[in-house]
Motif scaffolding. Structure first.
Motif, PDB file in Angstrom:
ATOM      1  N   SER A  14       1.032  -1.399   0.416  1.00  0.00           N
ATOM      2  CA  SER A  14       0.097  -0.272   0.288  1.00  0.00           C
ATOM      3  C   SER A  14       0.555   1.097   0.242  1.00  0.00           C
ATOM      4  CB  SER A  14      -0.905  -0.069   0.864  1.00  0.00           C
ATOM      5  OG  SER A  14      -1.815  -0.800   1.003  1.00  0.00           O
ATOM      6  N   ALA A  15       1.706   1.840   0.780  1.00  0.00           N
ATOM      7  CA  ALA A  15       2.752   2.415   0.993  1.00  0.00           C
ATOM      8  C   ALA A  15       3.627   2.688   0.144  1.00  0.00           C
ATOM      9  CB  ALA A  15       3.084   2.719   2.961  1.00  0.00           C
ATOM     10  N   GLU A  35      10.716  -5.505  -4.673  1.00  0.00           N
ATOM     11  CA  GLU A  35       9.297  -6.176  -3.973  1.00  0.00           C
ATOM     12  C   GLU A  35       9.390  -7.892  -4.274  1.00  0.00           C
ATOM     13  OE1 GLU A  35       6.564  -6.349  -2.547  1.00  0.00           O
ATOM     14  OE2 GLU A  35       6.089  -8.291  -2.512  1.00  0.00           O
ATOM     15  N   ALA A  36       9.143  -8.852  -3.332  1.00  0.00           N
ATOM     16  CA  ALA A  36       9.512  -9.863  -2.497  1.00  0.00           C
ATOM     17  C   ALA A  36       8.888 -10.991  -3.126  1.00  0.00           C
ATOM     18  CB  ALA A  36       9.731 -10.022  -0.932  1.00  0.00           C
ATOM     19  N   TRP A  61       2.168 -13.954   2.601  1.00  0.00           N
ATOM     20  CA  TRP A  61       3.306 -14.473   3.788  1.00  0.00           C
ATOM     21  C   TRP A  61       3.161 -15.195   4.476  1.00  0.00           C
ATOM     22  CZ3 TRP A  61       7.975 -12.549   3.249  1.00  0.00           C
ATOM     23  CH2 TRP A  61       8.551 -11.406   2.394  1.00  0.00           C
ATOM     24  N   SER A  87      -0.674  -6.534   1.144  1.00  0.00           N
ATOM     25  CA  SER A  87      -1.963  -6.781   1.492  1.00  0.00           C
ATOM     26  C   SER A  87      -2.737  -5.732   0.778  1.00  0.00           C
ATOM     27  CB  SER A  87      -1.245  -6.227   2.913  1.00  0.00           C
ATOM     28  OG  SER A  87      -0.893  -6.343   3.407  1.00  0.00           O
ATOM     29  N   HIS A  91      -6.815  -7.657   1.050  1.00  0.00           N
ATOM     30  CA  HIS A  91      -7.817  -7.004   2.078  1.00  0.00           C
ATOM     31  C   HIS A  91      -9.074  -7.224   1.763  1.00  0.00           C
ATOM     32  CE1 HIS A  91      -8.242  -3.124  -0.365  1.00  0.00           C
ATOM     33  NE2 HIS A  91      -7.416  -2.300   0.719  1.00  0.00           N
ATOM     34  N   ALA A  92      -9.463  -6.658   2.431  1.00  0.00           N
ATOM     35  CA  ALA A  92     -11.569  -6.728   2.290  1.00  0.00           C
ATOM     36  C   ALA A  92     -11.842  -5.591   1.605  1.00  0.00           C
ATOM     37  CB  ALA A  92     -12.478  -6.797   3.825  1.00  0.00           C
ATOM     38  N   ALA A  94     -12.221  -1.799   2.485  1.00  0.00           N
ATOM     39  CA  ALA A  94     -13.187  -1.186   3.660  1.00  0.00           C
ATOM     40  C   ALA A  94     -12.319   0.046   3.366  1.00  0.00           C
ATOM     41  CB  ALA A  94     -13.478  -1.445   4.256  1.00  0.00           C
ATOM     42  N   VAL A 220      14.295  -8.425   0.685  1.00  0.00           N
ATOM     43  CA  VAL A 220      14.935  -7.830   1.133  1.00  0.00           C
ATOM     44  C   VAL A 220      15.713  -8.252   2.756  1.00  0.00           C
ATOM     45  CG1 VAL A 220      16.603  -5.794   2.563  1.00  0.00           C
ATOM     46  CG2 VAL A 220      15.145  -5.794   0.336  1.00  0.00           C
ATOM     47  N   SER A 257       7.427  -6.871   8.563  1.00  0.00           N
ATOM     48  CA  SER A 257       8.591  -7.074   8.229  1.00  0.00           C
ATOM     49  C   SER A 257       9.701  -5.947   8.750  1.00  0.00           C
ATOM     50  CB  SER A 257       8.676  -7.362   6.265  1.00  0.00           C
ATOM     51  OG  SER A 257       8.952  -8.299   5.720  1.00  0.00           O
ATOM     52  N   ALA A 482       2.479   1.357   7.626  1.00  0.00           N
ATOM     53  CA  ALA A 482       1.780   1.072   9.115  1.00  0.00           C
ATOM     54  C   ALA A 482       2.452   1.404  10.401  1.00  0.00           C
ATOM     55  CB  ALA A 482       0.663  -0.158   8.926  1.00  0.00           C
ATOM     56  N   ASN A 494      -5.937   0.920   6.112  1.00  0.00           N
ATOM     57  CA  ASN A 494      -5.323   0.987   5.390  1.00  0.00           C
ATOM     58  C   ASN A 494      -5.509   2.677   4.295  1.00  0.00           C
ATOM     59  OD1 ASN A 494      -3.838  -0.399   3.138  1.00  0.00           O
ATOM     60  ND2 ASN A 494      -5.352   0.154   1.292  1.00  0.00           N
TER      61      ASN A 494
HETATM   62  C1  LIG Z   1      -7.005  -9.910   5.210  1.00  0.00           C
HETATM   63  C2  LIG Z   1      -6.685  -8.252   5.379  1.00  0.00           C
HETATM   64  C3  LIG Z   1      -7.744  -7.494   5.097  1.00  0.00           C
HETATM   65  C4  LIG Z   1      -8.293  -6.507   5.213  1.00  0.00           C
HETATM   66  N1  LIG Z   1      -9.036  -5.374   5.112  1.00  0.00           N
HETATM   67  C5  LIG Z   1      -8.342  -3.982   5.102  1.00  0.00           C
HETATM   68  C6  LIG Z   1     -10.021  -3.925   5.359  1.00  0.00           C
HETATM   69  O1  LIG Z   1     -10.710  -3.823   4.042  1.00  0.00           O
HETATM   70  N2  LIG Z   1      -9.585  -1.863   4.851  1.00  0.00           N
HETATM   71  C7  LIG Z   1      -8.464  -1.128   5.457  1.00  0.00           C
HETATM   72  O2  LIG Z   1      -7.847   0.065   5.255  1.00  0.00           O
HETATM   73  N3  LIG Z   1      -7.545  -2.433   5.895  1.00  0.00           N
HETATM   74  C8  LIG Z   1      -7.763  -3.807   5.694  1.00  0.00           C
HETATM   75  N4  LIG Z   1      -6.185  -4.838   5.123  1.00  0.00           N
HETATM   76  C9  LIG Z   1      -5.222  -3.742   6.306  1.00  0.00           C
HETATM   77  C10 LIG Z   1      -4.187  -3.334   4.848  1.00  0.00           C
HETATM   78  O3  LIG Z   1      -4.302  -3.898   4.050  1.00  0.00           O
HETATM   79  C11 LIG Z   1      -3.065  -3.240   5.809  1.00  0.00           C
HETATM   80  O4  LIG Z   1      -3.116  -2.691   6.922  1.00  0.00           O
HETATM   81  C12 LIG Z   1      -2.182  -2.128   4.922  1.00  0.00           C
HETATM   82  O5  LIG Z   1      -1.835  -2.450   3.339  1.00  0.00           O
HETATM   83  C13 LIG Z   1      -0.712  -1.996   4.951  1.00  0.00           C
HETATM   84  O6  LIG Z   1       0.107  -1.694   3.834  1.00  0.00           O
HETATM   85  P1  LIG Z   1       1.482  -1.544   4.164  1.00  0.00           P
HETATM   86  O7  LIG Z   1       2.640  -0.572   3.114  1.00  0.00           O
HETATM   87  O8  LIG Z   1       2.242  -0.754   5.550  1.00  0.00           O
HETATM   88  O9  LIG Z   1       2.386  -2.794   4.133  1.00  0.00           O
HETATM   89  P2  LIG Z   1       1.819  -4.327   2.606  1.00  0.00           P
HETATM   90  O10 LIG Z   1       0.681  -3.265   1.959  1.00  0.00           O
HETATM   91  O11 LIG Z   1       1.478  -5.511   3.467  1.00  0.00           O
HETATM   92  O12 LIG Z   1       2.890  -3.819   2.065  1.00  0.00           O
HETATM   93  C14 LIG Z   1       4.124  -4.282   2.062  1.00  0.00           C
HETATM   94  C15 LIG Z   1       4.984  -4.999   0.976  1.00  0.00           C
HETATM   95  O13 LIG Z   1       5.931  -4.799   1.280  1.00  0.00           O
HETATM   96  C16 LIG Z   1       7.103  -6.321   0.607  1.00  0.00           C
HETATM   97  N5  LIG Z   1       7.748  -6.655   1.441  1.00  0.00           N
HETATM   98  C17 LIG Z   1       7.847  -7.721   3.281  1.00  0.00           C
HETATM   99  N6  LIG Z   1       9.234  -7.761   3.327  1.00  0.00           N
HETATM  100  C18 LIG Z   1      10.280  -7.477   2.210  1.00  0.00           C
HETATM  101  C19 LIG Z   1      11.304  -7.729   2.058  1.00  0.00           C
HETATM  102  N7  LIG Z   1      12.063  -8.121   3.005  1.00  0.00           N
HETATM  103  N8  LIG Z   1      12.410  -7.826   0.830  1.00  0.00           N
HETATM  104  C20 LIG Z   1      11.681  -7.148  -0.045  1.00  0.00           C
HETATM  105  N9  LIG Z   1       9.634  -6.736   0.381  1.00  0.00           N
HETATM  106  C21 LIG Z   1       9.385  -7.141   1.174  1.00  0.00           C
HETATM  107  C22 LIG Z   1       5.410  -7.209   1.190  1.00  0.00           C
HETATM  108  O14 LIG Z   1       5.833  -8.072   0.218  1.00  0.00           O
HETATM  109  C23 LIG Z   1       4.178  -6.099   0.809  1.00  0.00           C
HETATM  110  O15 LIG Z   1       4.246  -5.830  -0.832  1.00  0.00           O
HETATM  111  C24 LIG Z   1      -6.219  -6.032   5.834  1.00  0.00           C
HETATM  112  C25 LIG Z   1      -5.062  -6.557   5.681  1.00  0.00           C
HETATM  113  C26 LIG Z   1      -5.480  -8.004   5.203  1.00  0.00           C
HETATM  114  C27 LIG Z   1      -4.569  -9.034   5.346  1.00  0.00           C
END
Ligand SMILES: Cc1cc2nc3c(=O)[nH]c(=O)nc-3n(C[C@H](O)[C@H](O)[C@H](O)COP(=O)(O)OP(=O)(O)OC[C@H]3O[C@@H](n4cnc5c(N)ncnc54)[C@H](O)[C@@H]3O)c2cc1C
Length: 511
Positions: A14-15, A35-36, A61, A87, A91-92, A94, A220, A257, A482, A494
């Motif tokens: 997401s971010a 990206e992994a 994961w 994620s 995700h769902a 919302a 990474v 992570s 996050a 999200n």
């Molecule tokens: C089943 C589910 C339902 C959800 N429902 C909702 C919802 O309805 N509404 C909502 O607001 N939120 C929801 N969420 C939460 C939301 O999706 C997350 O909070 C948000 O996506 C987090 O964003 P992020 O960028 O922090 O991490 P992520 O989106 O998880 O991104 C992290 C990225 O880093 C990559 N990565 C990790 N480690 C490494 C590494 N060592 N090397 C290279 N790449 C790596 C991962 O593969 C991933 O692509 C849900 C999550 C899940 C899993």
């Protein structure tokens, strides 16, 4: 393959999708995005109805917590996207900004820009919201925010009517700043399909920029430290270890992570690192601490009097935010959340009626006070992390959860649902005393999938990142995901993660 970038973004979730897209608008800046996982190919990802079926597939994961004493020693599955879109591909969908008061601790931790008003331009820049015009809504951003109407299930309409009859404020949607109340959920859906953050921000036009390089299948292992500077990362791709260097690094690997990458790099609590066999290079006691997550009890299930029509959205169609002591109160950040699912939804080990013959009201606590931690079990990326969210550890969380379940029942048994409700199946009307409710909650509580806070932002010396989201003690490394959230907002996170990324990307230090 390029081996040096001006900026290296780690994680295309997401971010990371937002950051890579925004930073590469400056064509003079060479941006690498690591990206992994791979590009999404599974057609089920796009189908909103299939979101619960994606967990456990090869782009998850598939983390697991350690057994949780206050949830009947259960181990909780924690899906996280390992895929371009992260994620947001699982995700769902919302889309909930949160209550403005939720961001007061953020403001306290990091200043005005992290208040609701400070984040508002970021929310607006990201959004493509078309249901109605309002100065506080974005209409031309990359991320579609779809407010359903005709598709909303008649069961959900009756549940909203029950809330309204109980005095819960009726809202048009959840994103006006008036979170307390009930409405259908706004969703990140475009033309009936899931819109991941990569779909929204890494469009073919963006990916065609000559200064943006996406490296998929690159995991990474750790950062490369040279004194107080980080010069790059060690990645593993198809079994081969490589170094990718950069002037600046932005960690967007998510709340699980990102702290693990830091700790594998020797940045963390000395005792934690020692136990995992990692040499401590920078004593940062808070990395991986302050873990927060929402739980939902799956669920308060009702057998239906007549067939429940299948959802035309994503099953969980309406959140209801309210105050457990007074459902008519509209001010202040809510302490509980309910959600109506147009299907039976029960935690593992609980029996629920078949699909089509039941509906569910989920319930949970919006502001849990329990705090957990994530630690590495060993020095390598394949060492399974120890995820201990300390679920329901505080009396606050347990007692508010009980109040949430009572409120779910009040809605579920309301006359407005008479047309649909036959009988309560879970926990079942024999379950009444506080002890019995606690026992049920312990068996039913399941993650709402919002882990956050493991690299918290703050102005204090212990904070992992400063208010510019710079890793304390390292000039050229930032965390934008996050994990920087100091205190979890009321709703799904999200939207807040996207607003953090939009806000940071607009800062002079990001450019
Ligand atoms: C089943 C589910 C339902 C959800 N429902 C909702 C919802 O309805 N509404 C909502 O607001 N939120 C929801 N969420 C939460 C939301 O999706 C997350 O909070 C948000 O996506 C987090 O964003 P992020 O960028 O922090 O991490 P992520 O989106 O998880 O991104 C992290 C990225 O880093 C990559 N990565 C990790 N480690 C490494 C590494 N060592 N090397 C290279 N790449 C790596 C991962 O593969 C991933 O692509 C849900 C999550 C899940 C899993």
């Amino acid at each position: 393959m390029k081996r040096h970038f001006d900026v290296l973004v780690i994680g295309a979730g997401s971010a990371g999708s937002v950051i890579a897209s925004r930073l590469s608008e400056d064509l003079s800046c060479q941006v690498g995005l690591i990206e992994a996982g791979t590009m999404p190919v599974d057609p089920d990802i796009a189908d909103p109805l299939k979101w619960t079926m994606l967990q456990g597939r090869d782009y998850d994961w598939a983390y697991r917590t350690v057994p949780q004493p206050f949830t009947a020693n259960r181990v909780h599955e924690w899906p996280r996207g390992k895929i371009v879109g992260g994620s947001s591909c699982l995700h769902a969908m919302a889309y909930v900004r949160g209550h403005p008061d939720d961001f007061e601790p953020w403001e306290h931790a990091g200043g005005d820009r992290w208040s609701y008003q400070g984040l508002l331009p970021g929310f607006i820049r990201s959004e493509a919201f078309a249901a109605f015009d309002a100065p506080t809504r974005g209409s031309s951003g990359p991320l579609d925010v779809y407010l359903p109407d005709a598709e909303v299930s008649p069961v959900v309409r009756a549940y909203i009517a029950a809330g309204t009859a109980m005095g819960v404020p009726t809202l048009t949607d959840h994103n006006s700043g008036e979170l307390v109340g009930t409405s259908p959920n706004s969703l990140n859906i475009r033309d009936g399909k899931r819109l991941s953050l990569a779909d929204a921000y890494l469009s073919p036009q963006v990916m065609a920029r000559p200064n943006l390089t996406l490296l998929t299948g690159h995991e990474v292992e750790h950062l490369v430290l040279d004194g107080h500077k980080i010069t790059g990362v060690i990645v593993v791709c198809e079994g081969e270890t490589r170094t990718v260097s950069a002037d600046r690094i932005v960690l967007c690997a998510g709340a699980v992570s990102t702290p693990l990458i830091l700790m594998r790099s020797g940045i963390g609590h000395p005792d934690t690192l020692k136990q995992a066999g990692i040499r401590c290079l920078a004593d940062r006691t808070q990395v991986g601490r302050n873990l927060q997550d929402h739980l939902l009890a799956l669920g308060n299930v009702y057998a239906a009097k007549k067939p429940v029509p299948p959802s035309r959205l994503q099953h969980s169609e309406s959140l209801m935010y309210l105050h457990s002591d007074d459902p008519t109160r509209s001010t202040g950040s809510p302490d509980i959340a309910l959600a109506c699912v147009v299907a039976p939804s029960a935690a593992e080990g609980l029996d629920a009626p078949p699909y089509g013959s039941a509906f569910t009201i989920l319930c949970g606590v919006t502001h849990p006070t329990s705090r957990g931690r994530i630690t590495p079990s060993g020095p390598g990326r394949n060492d399974v992390p120890v995820i201990d969210p300390h679920y329901l550890e505080t009396e606050h969380d347990r007692s508010v959860f009980r109040a949430a379940l009572k409120m779910a029942r009040a809605v579920g048994h309301h006359a407005a649902l008479d047309e649909w409700r036959d009988a309560e199946v879970l926990p079942g009307t024999s379950v009444q005393s506080d002890d019995e409710l606690d026992t049920f909650i312990a068996r039913a509580a399941s993650t709402h999938h919002h882990p956050a806070g493991t690299c918290r932002m703050g102005r204090d010396a212990d904070a992992v990142v400063d208010p510019d989201l710079r890793l304390n003690g390292f000039d050229n490394v930032f965390v934008v995901d996050a994990s920087v959230i100091p205190t979890i907002p009321s709703g799904p996170i999200n939207a807040a993660v996207v607003a953090i990324a939009e806000t940071w990307a607009a800062l002079p230090i990001a450019r």
